[in-house]
Design an enzyme around this catalytic site. Structure first.
Site, PDB file in Angstrom:
ATOM      1  CE  LYS A  13      -2.339  -0.696   3.819  1.00  0.00           C
ATOM      2  NZ  LYS A  13      -1.958  -2.021   4.318  1.00  0.00           N
ATOM      3  NE  ARG A  88      -4.663  -0.735  10.211  1.00  0.00           N
ATOM      4  CZ  ARG A  88      -3.561  -0.226   9.683  1.00  0.00           C
ATOM      5  NH1 ARG A  88      -3.515   1.027   9.311  1.00  0.00           N
ATOM      6  NH2 ARG A  88      -2.502  -0.990   9.516  1.00  0.00           N
ATOM      7  NE  ARG A 127       6.739  -3.343   6.171  1.00  0.00           N
ATOM      8  CZ  ARG A 127       5.422  -3.191   6.178  1.00  0.00           C
ATOM      9  NH1 ARG A 127       4.820  -2.564   5.181  1.00  0.00           N
ATOM     10  NH2 ARG A 127       4.676  -3.689   7.149  1.00  0.00           N
ATOM     11  NE  ARG A 162       5.888  -0.955  10.224  1.00  0.00           N
ATOM     12  CZ  ARG A 162       4.686  -0.860   9.664  1.00  0.00           C
ATOM     13  NH1 ARG A 162       4.565  -0.329   8.469  1.00  0.00           N
ATOM     14  NH2 ARG A 162       3.625  -1.288  10.285  1.00  0.00           N
ATOM     15  NE  ARG A 174       1.353  -4.849  11.793  1.00  0.00           N
ATOM     16  CZ  ARG A 174       2.551  -4.968  11.189  1.00  0.00           C
ATOM     17  NH1 ARG A 174       3.459  -5.769  11.696  1.00  0.00           N
ATOM     18  NH2 ARG A 174       2.813  -4.313  10.096  1.00  0.00           N
TER      19      ARG A 174
HETATM   20  P1  AMP Z   1       0.646   0.634   9.258  1.00  0.00           P
HETATM   21  O1  AMP Z   1       1.926   1.375   9.050  1.00  0.00           O
HETATM   22  O2  AMP Z   1      -0.485   1.144   8.415  1.00  0.00           O
HETATM   23  O3  AMP Z   1       0.815  -0.862   9.179  1.00  0.00           O
HETATM   24  O4  AMP Z   1       0.188   0.966  10.767  1.00  0.00           O
HETATM   25  C1  AMP Z   1       0.986   0.571  11.870  1.00  0.00           C
HETATM   26  C2  AMP Z   1       0.116   0.486  13.107  1.00  0.00           C
HETATM   27  O5  AMP Z   1      -0.450   1.768  13.413  1.00  0.00           O
HETATM   28  C3  AMP Z   1      -1.077  -0.451  12.991  1.00  0.00           C
HETATM   29  O6  AMP Z   1      -0.742  -1.810  13.238  1.00  0.00           O
HETATM   30  C4  AMP Z   1      -2.005   0.122  14.072  1.00  0.00           C
HETATM   31  O7  AMP Z   1      -1.575  -0.263  15.358  1.00  0.00           O
HETATM   32  C5  AMP Z   1      -1.763   1.626  13.935  1.00  0.00           C
HETATM   33  N1  AMP Z   1      -2.711   2.232  12.989  1.00  0.00           N
HETATM   34  C6  AMP Z   1      -2.439   2.733  11.755  1.00  0.00           C
HETATM   35  N2  AMP Z   1      -3.561   3.197  11.176  1.00  0.00           N
HETATM   36  C7  AMP Z   1      -4.573   2.988  12.049  1.00  0.00           C
HETATM   37  C8  AMP Z   1      -5.976   3.221  12.020  1.00  0.00           C
HETATM   38  N3  AMP Z   1      -6.592   3.741  10.933  1.00  0.00           N
HETATM   39  N4  AMP Z   1      -6.706   2.886  13.125  1.00  0.00           N
HETATM   40  C9  AMP Z   1      -6.119   2.342  14.201  1.00  0.00           C
HETATM   41  N5  AMP Z   1      -4.809   2.075  14.297  1.00  0.00           N
HETATM   42  C10 AMP Z   1      -4.027   2.379  13.229  1.00  0.00           C
END
Ligand code: AMP
Length: 222
Positions: A13, A88, A127, A162, A174
């Site tokens: 993404k 989400r 990653r 990460r 996740r």
């Molecule tokens: P990502 O980089 O999109 O994988 O986001 C990393 C982490 O941030 C996720 O596993 C969630 O813990 C938190 N996070 C990101 N976006 C959201 C969202 N829209 N709602 C809730 N938690 C989020």
């Protein structure tokens, strides 16, 4: 134009959103990146969000939704934005619809990326991200490695894994949350007639760059 990136973790993404952003010149707004910047700056928001992120849980809506609402008011998002990581849940999608309709806007396109599960897990483990929060370039040590191991091609900062990508329990959590809470959004946006599903997989030799290119071409022809 408001574009949403949908798809499980590790589908690409961020890569597709970054390429779309460069080409159509609207900002990529990644909630995960905003949280990670706040965590590294040790802001109150970052300290609170980290309690959830480190375990692979979603950050509660009372933190996430106002953060996105505020970000959408920035000058650079006047013409639109590419939302990467938000919404989400159905509840977040409904809140987004509300905040956009107040401004006479709507979700124009939802790009749903689909990748086989074993490839997804492999991609999360391989990653690497740039530690420079202004750069945030993403690499994959197998598929798209940097020229010099451990160093960002773009800015020369160190790369790291990460925290939530290195913990198999957090990865599992996740993906479970994605299936349970986020995947119903596919139907939600399909019903609104804005869904575009794209497969990204080494098995069909189709990567994020190919997907971004075809979307940009289609947007230009519209
Ligand atoms: P990502 O980089 O999109 O994988 O986001 C990393 C982490 O941030 C996720 O596993 C969630 O813990 C938190 N996070 C990101 N976006 C959201 C969202 N829209 N709602 C809730 N938690 C989020």
């Amino acid at each position: 134009m408001i574009i949403i990136m949908l798809g499980a973790q590790g589908t690409g993404k961020g890569t597709v959103a970054g390429l779309l952003s460069e080409n159509i010149r609207i900002p990529q707004i990644s909630t995960g990146d905003i949280f990670r910047k706040n965590i590294s700056d040790k802001t109150p928001l970052g300290i609170e969000a980290d309690k959830y992120i480190s375990k692979g849980n979603l950050v509660p809506d009372d933190i996430t939704v106002p953060m996105v609402e505020d970000r959408l008011t920035w000058e650079d998002a006047k013409e639109g934005a590419i939302l990467d990581g938000f919404p989400r849940t159905i509840q977040q999608a409904e809140k987004l619809d509300e905040m956009l309709s107040k401004k006479g806007k709507k979700v124009d396109l939802v790009v749903n990326l689909v990748t086989p599960r074993d490839e997804i897990i492999d991609r999360m483990l391989t990653r690497r991200v740039c530690t420079n929060q202004e750069c945030k370039a993403t690499y994959n040590i197998k598929l798209s490695p940097p020229k010099v191991e451990g160093i960002c091609d773009k800015c020369g900062f160190a790369l790291k894994q990460r925290a939530d990508d290195s913990d198999p329990e957090a990865i599992k959590k996740r993906l479970e949350i994605y299936e349970e809470k986020t995947s119903p959004l596919v139907e939600y946006y399909k019903n609104k007639g804005v869904l575009r599903t794209e497969e990204i997989s080494v098995s069909i030799n189709r990567m994020g760059t190919d997907v971004a290119k075809s979307i940009v071409e289609d947007l230009k022809n519209d």
